[in-house]
Motif scaffolding. Structure first.
Motif, PDB file in Angstrom:
ATOM      1  N   ASN A 104      40.277  56.874 -11.537  1.00 18.17           N
ATOM      2  CA  ASN A 104      39.228  56.608 -12.528  1.00 18.17           C
ATOM      3  C   ASN A 104      38.048  57.541 -12.305  1.00 18.17           C
ATOM      4  OD1 ASN A 104      40.353  54.732 -14.146  1.00 18.17           O
ATOM      5  ND2 ASN A 104      39.402  52.959 -13.152  1.00 18.17           N
ATOM      6  N   SER A 105      37.704  57.726 -11.059  1.00 21.07           N
ATOM      7  CA  SER A 105      36.601  58.606 -10.722  1.00 21.07           C
ATOM      8  C   SER A 105      36.925  60.054 -11.130  1.00 21.07           C
ATOM      9  CB  SER A 105      36.352  58.489  -9.220  1.00 21.07           C
ATOM     10  OG  SER A 105      35.399  59.394  -8.801  1.00 21.07           O
ATOM     11  N   PHE A 106      38.152  60.468 -10.838  1.00 18.81           N
ATOM     12  CA  PHE A 106      38.637  61.803 -11.223  1.00 18.81           C
ATOM     13  C   PHE A 106      38.558  61.978 -12.747  1.00 18.81           C
ATOM     14  CE2 PHE A 106      42.198  64.704 -12.275  1.00 18.81           C
ATOM     15  CZ  PHE A 106      42.047  65.721 -11.341  1.00 18.81           C
ATOM     16  N   ASN A 107      39.142  61.020 -13.458  1.00 22.41           N
ATOM     17  CA  ASN A 107      39.224  61.146 -14.914  1.00 22.41           C
ATOM     18  C   ASN A 107      37.857  61.011 -15.580  1.00 22.41           C
ATOM     19  OD1 ASN A 107      41.994  61.478 -14.635  1.00 22.41           O
ATOM     20  ND2 ASN A 107      42.435  59.300 -14.941  1.00 22.41           N
ATOM     21  N   THR A 108      37.043  60.090 -15.085  1.00 24.74           N
ATOM     22  CA  THR A 108      35.714  59.902 -15.669  1.00 24.74           C
ATOM     23  C   THR A 108      34.870  61.163 -15.506  1.00 24.74           C
ATOM     24  OG1 THR A 108      35.846  57.572 -15.063  1.00 24.74           O
ATOM     25  CG2 THR A 108      33.663  58.418 -15.625  1.00 24.74           C
ATOM     26  N   THR A 109      34.916  61.745 -14.310  1.00 13.84           N
ATOM     27  CA  THR A 109      34.131  62.967 -14.081  1.00 13.84           C
ATOM     28  C   THR A 109      34.618  64.087 -14.993  1.00 13.84           C
ATOM     29  OG1 THR A 109      33.991  62.262 -11.760  1.00 13.84           O
ATOM     30  CG2 THR A 109      33.199  64.464 -12.263  1.00 13.84           C
ATOM     31  N   ALA A 110      35.933  64.199 -15.147  1.00 15.03           N
ATOM     32  CA  ALA A 110      36.488  65.217 -16.063  1.00 15.03           C
ATOM     33  C   ALA A 110      36.064  64.936 -17.499  1.00 15.03           C
ATOM     34  CB  ALA A 110      38.011  65.250 -15.950  1.00 15.03           C
ATOM     35  N   ASN A 111      36.135  63.675 -17.896  1.00 13.89           N
ATOM     36  CA  ASN A 111      35.771  63.307 -19.268  1.00 13.89           C
ATOM     37  C   ASN A 111      34.305  63.632 -19.561  1.00 13.89           C
ATOM     38  OD1 ASN A 111      38.347  62.363 -19.755  1.00 13.89           O
ATOM     39  ND2 ASN A 111      37.847  60.218 -19.328  1.00 13.89           N
ATOM     40  N   GLU A 112      33.444  63.349 -18.612  1.00 10.26           N
ATOM     41  CA  GLU A 112      32.011  63.622 -18.803  1.00 10.26           C
ATOM     42  C   GLU A 112      31.746  65.102 -19.060  1.00 10.26           C
ATOM     43  OE1 GLU A 112      30.444  59.991 -15.901  1.00 10.26           O
ATOM     44  OE2 GLU A 112      30.265  62.082 -15.243  1.00 10.26           O
ATOM     45  N   LEU A 113      32.598  65.934 -18.488  1.00  9.70           N
ATOM     46  CA  LEU A 113      32.412  67.382 -18.627  1.00  9.70           C
ATOM     47  C   LEU A 113      33.200  67.959 -19.801  1.00  9.70           C
ATOM     48  CD1 LEU A 113      32.750  68.192 -14.834  1.00  9.70           C
ATOM     49  CD2 LEU A 113      30.661  68.392 -16.186  1.00  9.70           C
ATOM     50  N   GLY A 114      33.939  67.110 -20.510  1.00  5.76           N
ATOM     51  CA  GLY A 114      34.752  67.575 -21.625  1.00  5.76           C
ATOM     52  C   GLY A 114      35.948  68.403 -21.184  1.00  5.76           C
ATOM     53  N   LEU A 115      36.320  68.242 -19.927  1.00  3.42           N
ATOM     54  CA  LEU A 115      37.445  68.997 -19.361  1.00  3.42           C
ATOM     55  C   LEU A 115      38.774  68.395 -19.791  1.00  3.42           C
ATOM     56  CD1 LEU A 115      36.959  69.586 -15.538  1.00  3.42           C
ATOM     57  CD2 LEU A 115      37.191  71.304 -17.329  1.00  3.42           C
ATOM     58  N   ALA A 116      39.718  69.242 -20.161  1.00  2.33           N
ATOM     59  CA  ALA A 116      41.067  68.754 -20.458  1.00  2.33           C
ATOM     60  C   ALA A 116      41.912  68.783 -19.185  1.00  2.33           C
ATOM     61  CB  ALA A 116      41.710  69.637 -21.515  1.00  2.33           C
ATOM     62  N   ILE A 117      42.710  67.755 -19.008  1.00  8.41           N
ATOM     63  CA  ILE A 117      43.700  67.783 -17.923  1.00  8.41           C
ATOM     64  C   ILE A 117      45.050  67.953 -18.598  1.00  8.41           C
ATOM     65  CG2 ILE A 117      44.680  66.511 -15.964  1.00  8.41           C
ATOM     66  CD1 ILE A 117      41.862  65.259 -15.656  1.00  8.41           C
ATOM     67  N   ILE A 118      45.614  69.156 -18.475  1.00  8.00           N
ATOM     68  CA  ILE A 118      46.710  69.533 -19.374  1.00  8.00           C
ATOM     69  C   ILE A 118      48.097  69.458 -18.738  1.00  8.00           C
ATOM     70  CG2 ILE A 118      45.256  70.973 -20.825  1.00  8.00           C
ATOM     71  CD1 ILE A 118      46.418  73.441 -19.400  1.00  8.00           C
ATOM     72  N   ALA A 119      48.165  69.484 -17.415  1.00 10.30           N
ATOM     73  CA  ALA A 119      49.473  69.412 -16.762  1.00 10.30           C
ATOM     74  C   ALA A 119      49.293  68.830 -15.373  1.00 10.30           C
ATOM     75  CB  ALA A 119      50.113  70.802 -16.679  1.00 10.30           C
ATOM     76  N   GLY A 120      50.368  68.289 -14.833  1.00  6.83           N
ATOM     77  CA  GLY A 120      50.243  67.705 -13.510  1.00  6.83           C
ATOM     78  C   GLY A 120      51.584  67.380 -12.901  1.00  6.83           C
ATOM     79  N   ASP A 121      51.519  66.797 -11.723  1.00  4.29           N
ATOM     80  CA  ASP A 121      52.723  66.385 -11.017  1.00  4.29           C
ATOM     81  C   ASP A 121      52.324  65.224 -10.107  1.00  4.29           C
ATOM     82  OD1 ASP A 121      55.353  66.370 -10.136  1.00  4.29           O
ATOM     83  OD2 ASP A 121      55.127  68.059  -8.771  1.00  4.29           O
ATOM     84  N   THR A 122      53.285  64.364  -9.806  1.00  4.66           N
ATOM     85  CA  THR A 122      53.024  63.306  -8.819  1.00  4.66           C
ATOM     86  C   THR A 122      54.158  63.293  -7.819  1.00  4.66           C
ATOM     87  OG1 THR A 122      54.242  61.652 -10.086  1.00  4.66           O
ATOM     88  CG2 THR A 122      51.880  61.783 -10.478  1.00  4.66           C
ATOM     89  N   LYS A 123      53.815  63.071  -6.578  1.00  2.09           N
ATOM     90  CA  LYS A 123      54.816  62.937  -5.528  1.00  2.09           C
ATOM     91  C   LYS A 123      54.443  61.763  -4.636  1.00  2.09           C
ATOM     92  CE  LYS A 123      57.708  66.102  -6.554  1.00  2.09           C
ATOM     93  NZ  LYS A 123      57.713  67.521  -6.259  1.00  2.09           N
ATOM     94  N   VAL A 124      55.483  61.084  -4.123  1.00  2.50           N
ATOM     95  CA  VAL A 124      55.264  60.004  -3.169  1.00  2.50           C
ATOM     96  C   VAL A 124      55.899  60.399  -1.848  1.00  2.50           C
ATOM     97  CG1 VAL A 124      55.649  57.568  -2.633  1.00  2.50           C
ATOM     98  CG2 VAL A 124      55.314  58.286  -5.013  1.00  2.50           C
ATOM     99  N   MET A 125      55.141  60.333  -0.754  1.00  3.51           N
ATOM    100  CA  MET A 125      55.694  60.641   0.565  1.00  3.51           C
ATOM    101  C   MET A 125      55.840  59.352   1.364  1.00  3.51           C
ATOM    102  SD  MET A 125      53.833  64.288   1.400  1.00  3.51           S
ATOM    103  CE  MET A 125      54.531  64.493   3.035  1.00  3.51           C
ATOM    104  N   PRO A 126      56.913  59.256   2.171  1.00  8.09           N
ATOM    105  CA  PRO A 126      57.158  58.011   2.900  1.00  8.09           C
ATOM    106  C   PRO A 126      56.003  57.671   3.851  1.00  8.09           C
ATOM    107  CG  PRO A 126      59.060  59.479   3.046  1.00  8.09           C
ATOM    108  CD  PRO A 126      57.951  60.263   2.436  1.00  8.09           C
TER     109      PRO A 126
END
Lengths: 349, 349
Positions: free
Chosen positions: B122-144
């Motif tokens: 939420n903190s990541f996305n809110t800060t990006a939203n406030e700046l009008g930044l687009a988050i256009i691609a990503g990846d997620t990984k889970v490590m044991p």
């Protein structure tokens, strides 16, 4: 002074923004040939970022992002370095793009042997160099012993494609044929067999590779948009990739079990470990959804390449049962192939 | 079914390419407003990558890459999510670019609480939203469990700047003045104090913030190239940043100790822990190297912003002792400020 002095392995100080960090960065980047794009600012300048002077008109950039967390770092048929380049490049290729450059974030654990790091980074840089890829920006971090298992590479790929290209997951049309460029599940199965210490592994390597030779030979078909979608079946295998297509395109995909290429070793290991090969990752295969009238010719082209000798047409796009993947089995019935829930086999890519 | 079902924390299956992974991705991205750039393919499509249709002529792209490994995840004045956006955006700003978009790679440990993940994202996305930044691609990984301490975010930033802008580390000119936009070392000191459990921390927060307000007010000076270089003194503090400039520009930098803004708490904690505040990271400060004739006016502009009230001119570029940073001390002597070797204070950014 150099990064080796006084230690054969990574120290915390290599990540703290000083002389040792500079040396670590030099160590990591020394074998990269191409460090900028379009004569912009690049890795050499070690500035706050890189620049890409724009010179394209009718194109669009393609951007992909991957975190690579594989274990073990070195596995039958590849290693983390090669995996990171192949994974990123293949994602760009699957979007119909020409790979140009990437950013690379290297996160290592305190105590990692320089020898291991060198092997991985040489593999990373060599694979990039072979493809003419520029590595234009990056970051390095060191995490204290016990807070990270060995090493992670996180890459963002930058490519370029014609604006007219329409390769998209949601682009499946009724009647299209589904092609797979090679046998399924080699990568994940080889990795798991290596982890479990199964003797059979000597026969089986990961399929890890870049799909460039195949993309080169079907370039014209891409331009003419007779290829509607492409995807490399990594995590979740062909079950995840095909379900994703069916769902996004609101179509069904019917597979013919007897046409799906699979190695006997993969079949055997999957049976032994109770896994479904349809759910197992490949790292050097592509699924293509192509216009039916062009399918046979495209298949023949792919089979002529170094990577495509086992390529097959494995299914067809239909409109009944939208959003579903169905399998006409060897024994005569038809069953659904579901999106995997998520197997407990982490760190395979 | 949703990501919470049956568990309040991350499971390995959340990273395995199936239904649970889709849910994890939705969970992570649900509060992002802007998911594509120039109407290209973006995060929403969950394809193999994003596209950025090109529409610029006289500009160049600026690309930066950062791996964020901070510990603790939540610290006085910020958290991993906000840090990741600020760090990436500030690097783009320090190149004289307008931040447009970023890619985001989320790597989490099995067992991480969804509550913690939600707070960070939420903190990541809110800060990006406030700046009008687009988050256009990503990846997620889970490590044991046990192979990663909690969570890492790796981001690549994409910005745009005029081709005429010449902000570069190697661009220092004799006679230029060095401006710092605020007090030094707050971020690293606050973090270490929190880790050591020092009571004094209640008085001290990280300076973590985006530098946009300052960049906005000096936009014209940037265009006119009266600002020659910019850098945020993160890892290695102002000692690393200034030595980097001096070395790349083949100039010396003379600092006046009595002008360098530093909080008394920072001084006290650094003395207590035996650290040099010149080597300690900030995450919301900029160093500017500006033409001497413009220095005072630019300083006054910066002081008017919300972030710049403690800004000071702290030094000057000279030609004797090239590649060195020197300090005229309070007690009258002059000493070299060396590039730090690398302190053992990991995971501060």
């Amino acid at each position: 002074m150099n990064a080796f002095e006084g230690s054969k392995s990574i120290r915390l100080a290599h990540g703290a923004g000083g002389i040792l960090q500079e040396e670590l960065i030099n160590f990591i980047t020394k074998s990269i040939f191409k460090k900028n794009l379009n004569n912009g600012i690049g890795l050499e300048e070690m500035d706050d970022g890189a620049t890409i002077p724009l010179k394209w008109k009718d194109q669009e950039l393609v951007i992909t992002a991957d975190g690579h967390t594989i274990h073990p770092l070195i596995f039958p048929g590849g290693d983390l370095g090669k995996l990171s380049i192949c994974g990123t490049v293949n994602d760009l290729l699957m979007m119909g793009a020409e790979p140009l450059a990437l950013t690379s974030i290297v996160i290592v654990e305190e105590g990692l042997k320089f020898k291991t790091l060198e092997k991985i980074m040489n593999s990373f840089n060599t694979t990039a160099n072979e493809l003419g890829l520029a590595i234009i920006a990056g970051d390095t971090k060191v995490m204290p012993r016990g807070t990270l298992n060995e090493m992670i590479l996180a890459t963002t790929g930058i490519g370029i494609r014609e604006k007219t290209i329409r390769i998209e997951d949601k682009n499946l049309k009724e009647g299209d044929k589904i092609i797979i460029t090679g046998t399924i599940g080699d990568h994940g199965t080889a990795l798991m067999a290596a982890r479990e210490g199964l003797n059979i592994t000597s026969e089986l390597n990961s399929d890890l590779t870049v799909l460039t030779p195949i993309m080169e030979i079907i370039k014209e078909d891409l331009k003419k948009n007779s290829i509607h979608a492409m995807k490399d079946p990594t995590r979740g295998g062909i079950a995840a990739a095909l379900n994703d297509w069916a769902k996004k395109s609101n179509k069904s995909i019917y597979l013919e079990e007897d046409t799906i290429p699979i190695k006997k070793e993969v079949k055997a290991i999957c049976e032994m470990l109770g896994l479904d090969p349809f759910n197992i990752a490949s790292e050097g295969r592509a699924l293509l959804c192509v216009e039916s009238t062009r399918a046979h010719e495209i298949l023949m082209k792919i089979r002529k390449t170094s990577l495509g000798k086992d390529a097959e047409i494995i299914g067809e796009v239909k409109k009944d049962h939208p959003k579903k993947v169905l399998l006409n089995t060897l024994i005569g019935g038809t069953r659904f192939i579901d999106m995997p829930l998520g197997e407990n086999i982490p760190r395979i890519c």
